[in-house]
Design a protein around this motif. Structure first.
Motif, PDB file in Angstrom:
ATOM      1  N   ALA A  43       0.916  -1.254   0.237  1.00 53.87           N
ATOM      2  CA  ALA A  43      -0.070   0.085   0.129  1.00 53.87           C
ATOM      3  C   ALA A  43       0.857   1.142  -0.043  1.00 53.87           C
ATOM      4  O   ALA A  43       0.625   2.300  -0.807  1.00 53.87           O
ATOM      5  CB  ALA A  43      -1.043  -0.049   1.238  1.00 53.87           C
ATOM      6  N   ALA A  44       1.969   1.131   0.685  1.00 54.23           N
ATOM      7  CA  ALA A  44       2.825   2.511   0.872  1.00 54.23           C
ATOM      8  C   ALA A  44       3.768   2.590  -0.545  1.00 54.23           C
ATOM      9  O   ALA A  44       3.822   3.902  -1.058  1.00 54.23           O
ATOM     10  CB  ALA A  44       3.977   2.354   1.870  1.00 54.23           C
ATOM     11  N   GLN A  45       3.821   1.600  -1.266  1.00 53.28           N
ATOM     12  CA  GLN A  45       4.574   1.898  -2.569  1.00 53.28           C
ATOM     13  C   GLN A  45       3.657   2.245  -3.417  1.00 53.28           C
ATOM     14  O   GLN A  45       4.020   3.042  -4.469  1.00 53.28           O
ATOM     15  CB  GLN A  45       5.127   0.365  -3.066  1.00 53.28           C
ATOM     16  CG  GLN A  45       6.390  -0.154  -2.098  1.00 53.28           C
ATOM     17  CD  GLN A  45       6.826  -1.558  -2.307  1.00 53.28           C
ATOM     18  OE1 GLN A  45       5.934  -2.184  -2.991  1.00 53.28           O
ATOM     19  NE2 GLN A  45       7.784  -1.881  -2.060  1.00 53.28           N
ATOM     20  N   ARG A  46       2.225   1.883  -3.320  1.00 57.54           N
ATOM     21  CA  ARG A  46       1.227   2.257  -4.401  1.00 57.54           C
ATOM     22  C   ARG A  46       0.718   3.871  -4.035  1.00 57.54           C
ATOM     23  O   ARG A  46       0.348   4.522  -4.994  1.00 57.54           O
ATOM     24  CB  ARG A  46       0.075   1.605  -4.401  1.00 57.54           C
ATOM     25  CG  ARG A  46       0.274   0.121  -4.856  1.00 57.54           C
ATOM     26  CD  ARG A  46      -1.114  -0.638  -5.001  1.00 57.54           C
ATOM     27  NE  ARG A  46      -1.762  -0.640  -3.768  1.00 57.54           N
ATOM     28  CZ  ARG A  46      -1.923  -1.720  -3.164  1.00 57.54           C
ATOM     29  NH1 ARG A  46      -1.084  -2.872  -3.404  1.00 57.54           N
ATOM     30  NH2 ARG A  46      -2.586  -1.722  -1.949  1.00 57.54           N
ATOM     31  N   ALA A  47       1.162   4.418  -2.947  1.00 60.45           N
ATOM     32  CA  ALA A  47       0.446   5.708  -2.492  1.00 60.45           C
ATOM     33  C   ALA A  47       1.384   6.558  -3.229  1.00 60.45           C
ATOM     34  O   ALA A  47       2.710   6.562  -3.141  1.00 60.45           O
ATOM     35  CB  ALA A  47       0.753   5.942  -0.950  1.00 60.45           C
ATOM     36  N   ARG A  48       0.794   7.763  -3.654  1.00 58.90           N
ATOM     37  CA  ARG A  48       1.527   8.664  -4.458  1.00 58.90           C
ATOM     38  C   ARG A  48       2.306   9.630  -3.911  1.00 58.90           C
ATOM     39  O   ARG A  48       3.423  10.028  -4.217  1.00 58.90           O
ATOM     40  CB  ARG A  48       0.362   9.355  -5.350  1.00 58.90           C
ATOM     41  CG  ARG A  48      -0.241   8.502  -6.478  1.00 58.90           C
ATOM     42  CD  ARG A  48      -1.031   9.657  -7.392  1.00 58.90           C
ATOM     43  NE  ARG A  48      -1.668   8.594  -8.142  1.00 58.90           N
ATOM     44  CZ  ARG A  48      -2.862   8.819  -8.707  1.00 58.90           C
ATOM     45  NH1 ARG A  48      -3.721   9.734  -8.311  1.00 58.90           N
ATOM     46  NH2 ARG A  48      -3.531   8.136  -9.639  1.00 58.90           N
ATOM     47  N   THR A  49       1.641  10.044  -2.647  1.00 60.97           N
ATOM     48  CA  THR A  49       2.367  11.012  -1.658  1.00 60.97           C
ATOM     49  C   THR A  49       2.992  10.263  -0.507  1.00 60.97           C
ATOM     50  O   THR A  49       3.529  11.191   0.608  1.00 60.97           O
ATOM     51  CB  THR A  49       1.277  12.130  -1.356  1.00 60.97           C
ATOM     52  OG1 THR A  49       0.177  11.583  -0.578  1.00 60.97           O
ATOM     53  CG2 THR A  49       0.666  13.021  -2.636  1.00 60.97           C
ATOM     54  N   GLY A  50       3.266   9.288  -0.348  1.00 57.93           N
ATOM     55  CA  GLY A  50       3.672   8.358   0.814  1.00 57.93           C
ATOM     56  C   GLY A  50       2.451   8.358   1.698  1.00 57.93           C
ATOM     57  O   GLY A  50       1.590   8.613   1.468  1.00 57.93           O
ATOM     58  N   VAL A  51       3.176   7.680   2.788  1.00 57.16           N
ATOM     59  CA  VAL A  51       2.292   7.506   3.907  1.00 57.16           C
ATOM     60  C   VAL A  51       2.554   8.157   5.173  1.00 57.16           C
ATOM     61  O   VAL A  51       3.795   7.933   5.800  1.00 57.16           O
ATOM     62  CB  VAL A  51       2.087   5.589   4.225  1.00 57.16           C
ATOM     63  CG1 VAL A  51       1.024   5.458   5.270  1.00 57.16           C
ATOM     64  CG2 VAL A  51       1.691   5.049   3.080  1.00 57.16           C
TER      65      VAL A  51
END
Length: 134
Positions: free
Chosen positions: A60-68
């Motif tokens: 999920a973090a790798q897919r997040a555009r702006t980071g987590v």
């Protein structure tokens, strides 16, 4: 301010393996969750297992555009995970391609392995055509 709104910055021992795996992957969200959220996380760890939660969080973090920025981001994805398989469960064999699929099975043994594939057949036909033109 009610007890439900109190944020806990200390990571409980039951969550430490999940947090450590996520941190080892280079993902550092804030872990200030409410006691009620930690109870949910604990239940999810019991249901799906530490490794599954950590892997889902990293993906999920790798897919997040702006980071987590906060661990709360992972909770919804964790709630969608299936229960962990029972110990000793053997992974299922890959399913055959469905009808109408554009995936061709890879021949590995027997007479099918001796037969050229579609790409090899097409290349052979093309080579024959070029040879005829010369």
């Amino acid at each position: 301010m009610s007890a439900r709104d109190v944020k806990v910055a200390v990571i409980p021992e039951f969550a430490r393996p999940v947090v450590d795996q996520i941190s080892a992957a280079g993902i550092y969200p804030a872990w200030t969750l409410t006691p009620a959220e930690w109870i949910v996380v604990h239940a999810l760890i019991k249901r799906s297992g530490e490794d599954m939660l950590a892997a889902a969080a990293v993906q999920a973090a790798q897919r997040a555009r702006t980071g987590v920025a906060h661990a709360r981001y992972f909770v919804r994805a964790w709630q969608a995970l299936p229960p962990a398989p029972e110990p000793g469960t053997v992974p299922a064999a890959p399913a055959a391609p469905g009808r109408g699929s554009n995936v061709l099975p890879f021949p590995s043994v027997g007479a099918a392995a001796d037969r050229p594939g579609r790409a090899a057949q097409a290349a052979g036909w093309y080579a024959d055509l070029l040879a005829e033109e010369q």
